[in-house]
Design a protein around this motif. Structure first.
Motif, PDB file in Angstrom:
ATOM      1  N   ASN A   1       0.918  -1.072   0.006  1.00  0.00           N
ATOM      2  CA  ASN A   1       0.112  -0.109   0.206  1.00  0.00           C
ATOM      3  C   ASN A   1       0.764   1.277   0.108  1.00  0.00           C
ATOM      4  N   ILE A   2       0.646   2.361  -0.936  1.00  0.00           N
ATOM      5  CA  ILE A   2       1.431   3.259  -0.965  1.00  0.00           C
ATOM      6  C   ILE A   2       0.708   4.435  -0.319  1.00  0.00           C
ATOM      7  N   VAL A   3      -0.378   4.361   0.681  1.00  0.00           N
ATOM      8  CA  VAL A   3      -0.950   5.429   1.243  1.00  0.00           C
ATOM      9  C   VAL A   3       0.073   5.630   2.280  1.00  0.00           C
ATOM     10  N   GLY A   4       0.080   7.205   2.708  1.00  0.00           N
ATOM     11  CA  GLY A   4       1.045   7.720   3.604  1.00  0.00           C
ATOM     12  C   GLY A   4       2.408   7.989   3.273  1.00  0.00           C
ATOM     13  N   ARG A   5       2.689   8.075   2.017  1.00  0.00           N
ATOM     14  CA  ARG A   5       3.763   8.488   1.471  1.00  0.00           C
ATOM     15  C   ARG A   5       3.897  10.083   1.337  1.00  0.00           C
ATOM     16  N   THR A   6       5.035  10.590   0.949  1.00  0.00           N
ATOM     17  CA  THR A   6       4.984  12.194   0.703  1.00  0.00           C
ATOM     18  C   THR A   6       4.509  12.605  -0.584  1.00  0.00           C
ATOM     19  N   ALA A   7       4.268  13.817  -0.924  1.00  0.00           N
ATOM     20  CA  ALA A   7       3.640  14.165  -2.146  1.00  0.00           C
ATOM     21  C   ALA A   7       4.603  13.709  -3.254  1.00  0.00           C
ATOM     22  N   ARG A   8       5.990  13.269  -3.003  1.00  0.00           N
ATOM     23  CA  ARG A   8       6.769  12.830  -4.267  1.00  0.00           C
ATOM     24  C   ARG A   8       6.747  11.137  -4.191  1.00  0.00           C
ATOM     25  N   GLY A   9       5.889  10.810  -3.259  1.00  0.00           N
ATOM     26  CA  GLY A   9       6.090   9.333  -3.216  1.00  0.00           C
ATOM     27  C   GLY A   9       7.191   8.649  -2.488  1.00  0.00           C
ATOM     28  N   ARG A  10       7.916   9.483  -1.817  1.00  0.00           N
ATOM     29  CA  ARG A  10       8.830   9.167  -0.934  1.00  0.00           C
ATOM     30  C   ARG A  10       8.396   8.515   0.488  1.00  0.00           C
ATOM     31  N   VAL A  11       9.316   7.646   0.899  1.00  0.00           N
ATOM     32  CA  VAL A  11       9.189   7.065   2.229  1.00  0.00           C
ATOM     33  C   VAL A  11       9.062   8.073   3.227  1.00  0.00           C
ATOM     34  N   PRO A  12       8.391   8.465   4.180  1.00  0.00           N
ATOM     35  CA  PRO A  12       8.600   9.762   5.095  1.00  0.00           C
ATOM     36  C   PRO A  12       9.605   9.463   6.352  1.00  0.00           C
ATOM     37  N   GLN A  13      10.061  10.507   7.127  1.00  0.00           N
ATOM     38  CA  GLN A  13      10.878  10.317   7.942  1.00  0.00           C
ATOM     39  C   GLN A  13       9.957   9.585   9.152  1.00  0.00           C
ATOM     40  N   GLY A  14      10.479   8.630   9.982  1.00  0.00           N
ATOM     41  CA  GLY A  14       9.717   8.354  11.138  1.00  0.00           C
ATOM     42  C   GLY A  14       8.900   7.015  10.723  1.00  0.00           C
ATOM     43  N   ARG A  15       9.062   6.680   9.526  1.00  0.00           N
ATOM     44  CA  ARG A  15       8.410   5.517   9.169  1.00  0.00           C
ATOM     45  C   ARG A  15       9.040   4.306   9.622  1.00  0.00           C
ATOM     46  N   THR A  16       8.600   3.348  10.140  1.00  0.00           N
ATOM     47  CA  THR A  16       9.296   2.109  10.840  1.00  0.00           C
ATOM     48  C   THR A  16       9.163   0.911   9.682  1.00  0.00           C
ATOM     49  N   LEU A  17      10.385   0.093   9.752  1.00  0.00           N
ATOM     50  CA  LEU A  17      10.657  -0.941   8.894  1.00  0.00           C
ATOM     51  C   LEU A  17      10.729  -1.989   9.731  1.00  0.00           C
ATOM     52  N   THR A  18      10.620  -3.263   9.237  1.00  0.00           N
ATOM     53  CA  THR A  18      10.946  -4.403  10.139  1.00  0.00           C
ATOM     54  C   THR A  18      11.911  -5.263   9.196  1.00  0.00           C
ATOM     55  N   THR A  19      13.064  -6.096   9.715  1.00  0.00           N
ATOM     56  CA  THR A  19      14.063  -6.664   8.984  1.00  0.00           C
ATOM     57  C   THR A  19      14.594  -7.523   9.926  1.00  0.00           C
ATOM     58  N   HIS A  20      15.684  -8.317   9.752  1.00  0.00           N
ATOM     59  CA  HIS A  20      16.343  -9.303  10.390  1.00  0.00           C
ATOM     60  C   HIS A  20      17.757  -8.755  10.392  1.00  0.00           C
TER      61      HIS A  20
ATOM     62  N   THR B   1      28.017 -10.047  13.513  1.00  0.00           N
ATOM     63  CA  THR B   1      27.385 -10.599  14.997  1.00  0.00           C
ATOM     64  C   THR B   1      27.005 -12.019  14.565  1.00  0.00           C
ATOM     65  N   GLY B   2      26.176 -12.348  13.309  1.00  0.00           N
ATOM     66  CA  GLY B   2      25.680 -13.608  12.988  1.00  0.00           C
ATOM     67  C   GLY B   2      24.175 -13.540  13.590  1.00  0.00           C
ATOM     68  N   SER B   3      23.674 -12.628  14.264  1.00  0.00           N
ATOM     69  CA  SER B   3      22.307 -12.696  14.785  1.00  0.00           C
ATOM     70  C   SER B   3      21.344 -12.705  13.673  1.00  0.00           C
ATOM     71  N   THR B   4      20.102 -13.287  13.780  1.00  0.00           N
ATOM     72  CA  THR B   4      19.161 -13.490  13.071  1.00  0.00           C
ATOM     73  C   THR B   4      17.810 -12.750  13.651  1.00  0.00           C
ATOM     74  N   LYS B   5      18.137 -12.107  14.710  1.00  0.00           N
ATOM     75  CA  LYS B   5      16.992 -11.724  15.426  1.00  0.00           C
ATOM     76  C   LYS B   5      16.164 -10.660  14.533  1.00  0.00           C
ATOM     77  N   LYS B   6      14.845 -10.424  14.663  1.00  0.00           N
ATOM     78  CA  LYS B   6      13.831  -9.493  13.930  1.00  0.00           C
ATOM     79  C   LYS B   6      14.312  -8.140  14.438  1.00  0.00           C
ATOM     80  N   ARG B   7      14.286  -7.162  13.688  1.00  0.00           N
ATOM     81  CA  ARG B   7      14.762  -5.929  13.970  1.00  0.00           C
ATOM     82  C   ARG B   7      13.947  -4.951  13.640  1.00  0.00           C
TER      83      ARG B   7
END
Length: 195
Positions: free
Chosen positions: A56-75, A85-91
């Motif tokens: 979903n692209i709702v919540g992007r800036t007027a130019r379609g950029r990811v806004p500052q403060g948006r959170t992401l999930t990764t490992h 470190t070799g860690s595979t923890k969700k971050r």
């Protein structure tokens, strides 16, 4: 008297039915009813447009950029520092800057206090304190720029960090932390990329 009412009701129904049949409009089925039968006018869907792979692209800036403060999930192993470190923890990560190609500069978040970490004043998850690490990440474990993809998944905009907290993160990471010189080099490299 009851017979008169039932006759008038049935007459009204028949009159409506014949009016629909003679109206000349093509009626389409909508949930078992025709357009002529439903009281609501049919409209096109007001759902937001979708990006590739259903994001979903709702919540992007007027130019379609990811806004500052948006959170992401990764490992951890997908981050450049995590491969050491070799860690595979969700971050969780927070976006502190995005360029025109939607390459992201991010800072890792944590739920524990520790060395090179600072508490976020306004952000809380499940009534627990949140902390950010004093490191800026601009590339993944393969050296490619961080973008929203299978490795880095965008969280809903309800999970965004406040602008006040983002300002605090940027201030501490670039001016008041041990790795501030390295962070400044990374962010200048990030900004000077040729588009």
């Amino acid at each position: 008297m009851a017979k008169k009412k039932s006759k008038t009701r049935s007459n009204k129904r028949q009159a409506k039915k014949s009016a629909r049949q003679t109206s000349g409009r093509a009626s389409t089925q909508v949930r078992g009813r025709t357009n002529a039968q439903s009281n609501k006018p049919t409209m096109q869907s007001s759902k937001p447009t979708k990006q590739a792979k259903g994001r979903n692209i709702v919540g992007r800036t007027a130019r379609g950029r990811v806004p500052q403060g948006r959170t992401l999930t990764t490992h951890d192993n997908f981050l450049s520092g995590g491969k050491k470190t070799g860690s595979t923890k969700k971050r969780p990560l927070v976006v502190i800057e995005a360029n025109s190609k939607n390459d992201l500069a991010v800072v890792p978040l944590s739920s524990r206090d520790g060395k090179n970490r600072t508490e976020l004043k306004e952000a809380r998850t499940n009534n627990k304190k949140s902390f950010f690490k004093h490191f800026v990440e601009i590339a993944d474990n393969e050296g490619k720029p961080i973008r929203i993809n299978d490795k880095f998944k965008e969280n809903h905009k309800n999970m965004d960090i406040s602008q006040k907290d983002v300002e605090n993160i940027r201030n501490i990471v670039f001016n008041h932390s041990k790795p501030k010189e390295e962070n400044k080099k990374l962010i200048s490299k990030f900004r000077n990329k040729k588009d």
